[in-house]
Design a protein around this motif. Structure first.
Motif, PDB file in Angstrom:
ATOM      1  N   TRP A 135      48.587  31.822  35.190  1.00  0.00           N
ATOM      2  CA  TRP A 135      47.572  32.885  35.310  1.00  0.00           C
ATOM      3  C   TRP A 135      46.191  32.356  34.941  1.00  0.00           C
ATOM      4  O   TRP A 135      45.193  32.752  35.550  1.00  0.00           O
ATOM      5  CB  TRP A 135      47.955  34.133  34.516  1.00  0.00           C
ATOM      6  CG  TRP A 135      47.805  34.081  33.015  1.00  0.00           C
ATOM      7  CD1 TRP A 135      48.788  33.868  32.100  1.00  0.00           C
ATOM      8  CD2 TRP A 135      46.593  34.281  32.270  1.00  0.00           C
ATOM      9  NE1 TRP A 135      48.268  33.901  30.821  1.00  0.00           N
ATOM     10  CE2 TRP A 135      46.926  34.161  30.896  1.00  0.00           C
ATOM     11  CE3 TRP A 135      45.266  34.542  32.615  1.00  0.00           C
ATOM     12  CZ2 TRP A 135      45.979  34.284  29.879  1.00  0.00           C
ATOM     13  CZ3 TRP A 135      44.322  34.663  31.599  1.00  0.00           C
ATOM     14  CH2 TRP A 135      44.684  34.544  30.251  1.00  0.00           C
ATOM     15  N   ALA A 178      46.280  43.949  29.468  1.00  0.00           N
ATOM     16  CA  ALA A 178      44.985  44.186  30.114  1.00  0.00           C
ATOM     17  C   ALA A 178      44.001  43.066  29.803  1.00  0.00           C
ATOM     18  O   ALA A 178      43.058  42.832  30.553  1.00  0.00           O
ATOM     19  CB  ALA A 178      44.423  45.533  29.664  1.00  0.00           C
ATOM     20  N   ARG A 181      43.678  40.725  32.679  1.00  0.00           N
ATOM     21  CA  ARG A 181      42.744  41.211  33.702  1.00  0.00           C
ATOM     22  C   ARG A 181      41.302  40.996  33.239  1.00  0.00           C
ATOM     23  O   ARG A 181      40.435  40.608  34.035  1.00  0.00           O
ATOM     24  CB  ARG A 181      42.998  42.703  33.966  1.00  0.00           C
ATOM     25  CG  ARG A 181      42.322  43.249  35.210  1.00  0.00           C
ATOM     26  CD  ARG A 181      42.649  44.737  35.350  1.00  0.00           C
ATOM     27  NE  ARG A 181      42.319  45.278  36.665  1.00  0.00           N
ATOM     28  CZ  ARG A 181      41.128  45.713  37.032  1.00  0.00           C
ATOM     29  NH1 ARG A 181      40.121  45.662  36.204  1.00  0.00           N
ATOM     30  NH2 ARG A 181      40.944  46.207  38.244  1.00  0.00           N
ATOM     31  N   GLU A 185      38.270  38.954  35.109  1.00  0.00           N
ATOM     32  CA  GLU A 185      36.948  39.538  35.346  1.00  0.00           C
ATOM     33  C   GLU A 185      35.869  38.641  34.752  1.00  0.00           C
ATOM     34  O   GLU A 185      34.829  38.400  35.372  1.00  0.00           O
ATOM     35  CB  GLU A 185      36.893  40.942  34.729  1.00  0.00           C
ATOM     36  CG  GLU A 185      35.646  41.708  35.106  1.00  0.00           C
ATOM     37  CD  GLU A 185      35.740  43.186  34.731  1.00  0.00           C
ATOM     38  OE1 GLU A 185      36.721  43.571  34.052  1.00  0.00           O
ATOM     39  OE2 GLU A 185      34.840  43.937  35.115  1.00  0.00           O
ATOM     40  N   HIS A 191      35.941  43.312  41.489  1.00  0.00           N
ATOM     41  CA  HIS A 191      36.898  44.391  41.241  1.00  0.00           C
ATOM     42  C   HIS A 191      37.868  44.620  42.384  1.00  0.00           C
ATOM     43  O   HIS A 191      39.010  44.992  42.162  1.00  0.00           O
ATOM     44  CB  HIS A 191      36.144  45.679  40.884  1.00  0.00           C
ATOM     45  CG  HIS A 191      35.692  45.683  39.460  1.00  0.00           C
ATOM     46  ND1 HIS A 191      36.163  46.560  38.516  1.00  0.00           N
ATOM     47  CD2 HIS A 191      34.840  44.856  38.811  1.00  0.00           C
ATOM     48  CE1 HIS A 191      35.615  46.289  37.347  1.00  0.00           C
ATOM     49  NE2 HIS A 191      34.790  45.270  37.495  1.00  0.00           N
ATOM     50  N   LEU A 194      40.609  42.248  41.767  1.00  0.00           N
ATOM     51  CA  LEU A 194      41.428  42.629  40.610  1.00  0.00           C
ATOM     52  C   LEU A 194      42.354  43.788  40.970  1.00  0.00           C
ATOM     53  O   LEU A 194      43.512  43.809  40.543  1.00  0.00           O
ATOM     54  CB  LEU A 194      40.523  43.010  39.440  1.00  0.00           C
ATOM     55  CG  LEU A 194      39.607  41.888  38.940  1.00  0.00           C
ATOM     56  CD1 LEU A 194      38.727  42.401  37.802  1.00  0.00           C
ATOM     57  CD2 LEU A 194      40.426  40.692  38.475  1.00  0.00           C
ATOM     58  N   ASP A 195      41.861  44.718  41.766  1.00  0.00           N
ATOM     59  CA  ASP A 195      42.698  45.860  42.157  1.00  0.00           C
ATOM     60  C   ASP A 195      43.853  45.423  43.050  1.00  0.00           C
ATOM     61  O   ASP A 195      44.911  46.067  43.072  1.00  0.00           O
ATOM     62  CB  ASP A 195      41.855  46.923  42.875  1.00  0.00           C
ATOM     63  CG  ASP A 195      40.914  47.622  41.915  1.00  0.00           C
ATOM     64  OD1 ASP A 195      41.116  47.505  40.689  1.00  0.00           O
ATOM     65  OD2 ASP A 195      39.953  48.270  42.390  1.00  0.00           O
ATOM     66  N   PHE A 198      46.310  43.137  40.347  1.00  0.00           N
ATOM     67  CA  PHE A 198      46.903  43.782  39.166  1.00  0.00           C
ATOM     68  C   PHE A 198      47.337  45.199  39.526  1.00  0.00           C
ATOM     69  O   PHE A 198      46.600  45.939  40.178  1.00  0.00           O
ATOM     70  CB  PHE A 198      45.888  43.849  38.022  1.00  0.00           C
ATOM     71  CG  PHE A 198      45.578  42.509  37.412  1.00  0.00           C
ATOM     72  CD1 PHE A 198      46.329  42.020  36.356  1.00  0.00           C
ATOM     73  CD2 PHE A 198      44.537  41.732  37.912  1.00  0.00           C
ATOM     74  CE1 PHE A 198      46.049  40.785  35.792  1.00  0.00           C
ATOM     75  CE2 PHE A 198      44.247  40.479  37.354  1.00  0.00           C
ATOM     76  CZ  PHE A 198      45.010  40.015  36.298  1.00  0.00           C
ATOM     77  N   LEU A 226      50.990  41.351  37.380  1.00  0.00           N
ATOM     78  CA  LEU A 226      50.072  40.436  38.067  1.00  0.00           C
ATOM     79  C   LEU A 226      50.775  39.808  39.273  1.00  0.00           C
ATOM     80  O   LEU A 226      51.892  39.288  39.161  1.00  0.00           O
ATOM     81  CB  LEU A 226      49.616  39.345  37.086  1.00  0.00           C
ATOM     82  CG  LEU A 226      48.848  38.163  37.682  1.00  0.00           C
ATOM     83  CD1 LEU A 226      47.602  38.620  38.422  1.00  0.00           C
ATOM     84  CD2 LEU A 226      48.481  37.180  36.562  1.00  0.00           C
TER      85      LEU A 226
END
Ligand SMILES: [Zn+2]
Length: 303
Positions: A135, A178, A181, A185, A191, A194-195, A198, A226
């Motif tokens: 990750w 979180a 994430r 970021e 974003h 990320l959407d 995650f 993830l």
């Protein structure tokens, strides 16, 4: 052969040590495989296990032609250039997470047990790369860094690359906090990405018999799942690799624990699997672009 659902051009190849996965579209360009629980692989330079001998044999090489890494979850590139004539053993177990080479007498290996192994080959020159992306490496953009390195070192056009994303822990099982994430970021991921990567829910919870660790016990803040397959595929496409050239096995190491090693399942005693690739003999790769081979890589290594 192991009973797992094969997709996207992946197939089993039988080696003396047992079955290993390969990606059909990549196979025409580069000899390669993603190993399973066999063979057992040594963990460091002092561990010259029979497993590595078997992996080298599968690539048609002696074990001193394997190039492995001390992986540190980053984006550092270790490059072995044909023009340098450096013995592979001189760079074996260097620190980094990406290997690139235009040589057909070496095999590039990354080691994984849940992290994502990615193998790449150029349809024009045949030059190859191997990437280790957990990750942290995914957040840092290791896959894109490999594409950029191939472009700068060998003049590879990303549109000519073919990529294979091997087995790793999937969005069915990869429960993270979180804060992971947050780190994506902080690394500059927007974003929309990320959407996509995650989710509050596992992608297919019934697939895996493992109950995720209870968030209250694990200390995870707002647990998420993830999808490192989507994240790495997206990054390869953004780097210019055509979507049709990006192949993902979509096999979860945690779901298929009988077949693959999983750090989440087995903890620190988990074994390791190899993603390994060797350039096919044939058209020689381009000379390294001017100034790249010695200066930017500081000899052969880019930190
Ligand atoms: Zn799973």
């Amino acid at each position: 052969m192991p009973e797992v659902p094969l997709a996207d051009g992946f197939e089993w190849a039988l080696h003396p040590f047992g079955p290993a996965l390969r990606c059909g579209p990549l196979h025409g360009l580069a000899r390669h495989c993603f190993t399973t629980r066999a063979p057992a692989l040594g963990r460091g330079p002092s561990d010259a296990s029979a497993g590595w001998l078997a992996v080298a044999g599968a690539m048609g090489l002696a074990p001193d032609r394997l190039l492995r890494l001390r992986q540190v979850h980053g984006t550092a590139v270790v490059a072995l250039h044909r023009v340098d004539g450096v013995p592979a053993a001189d760079l074996d177990w260097s620190t980094g997470d990406i290997l690139v080479s235009d040589r057909d007498d070496v095999a590039l290996c990354v080691r994984v047990a849940d992290c994502v192994p990615i193998l790449l080959a150029d349809r024009a020159s045949g030059v190859v790369a191997a990437v280790h992306a957990g990750w942290r490496g995914t957040a840092a953009g290791a896959a894109a860094a490999a594409v950029e390195s191939l472009a700068s070192a060998y003049g590879v056009r990303p549109r000519n690359l073919v990529a294979a994303i091997g087995p790793s822990i999937g969005p069915c099982c990869y429960r993270v906090g979180a804060e992971v994430r947050d780190e994506f970021e902080a690394a500059g991921r927007w974003h929309g990405e990320l959407d996509r990567w995650f989710s509050a829910e596992p992608s297919s919870p019934a697939l895996c018999g493992i109950p995720g660790r209870d968030p209250a016990d694990s200390g995870l803040r707002a647990p998420l799942f993830l999808d490192t397959w989507a994240a790495n595929a997206d990054q390869l496409r953004l780097a210019g690799v055509p979507p049709a050239h990006v192949h993902a096995s979509r096999l979860c190491t945690s779901c298929y624990r009988e077949v693959f090693h999983s750090h989440r399942v087995d903890g620190d005693r988990a074994g390791r699997m190899a993603g390994v690739i060797r350039k096919r003999p044939g058209p020689e790769g381009r000379e390294p672009a001017s100034g790249i081979g010695t200066s930017r890589f500081g000899g052969r290594r880019r930190g």
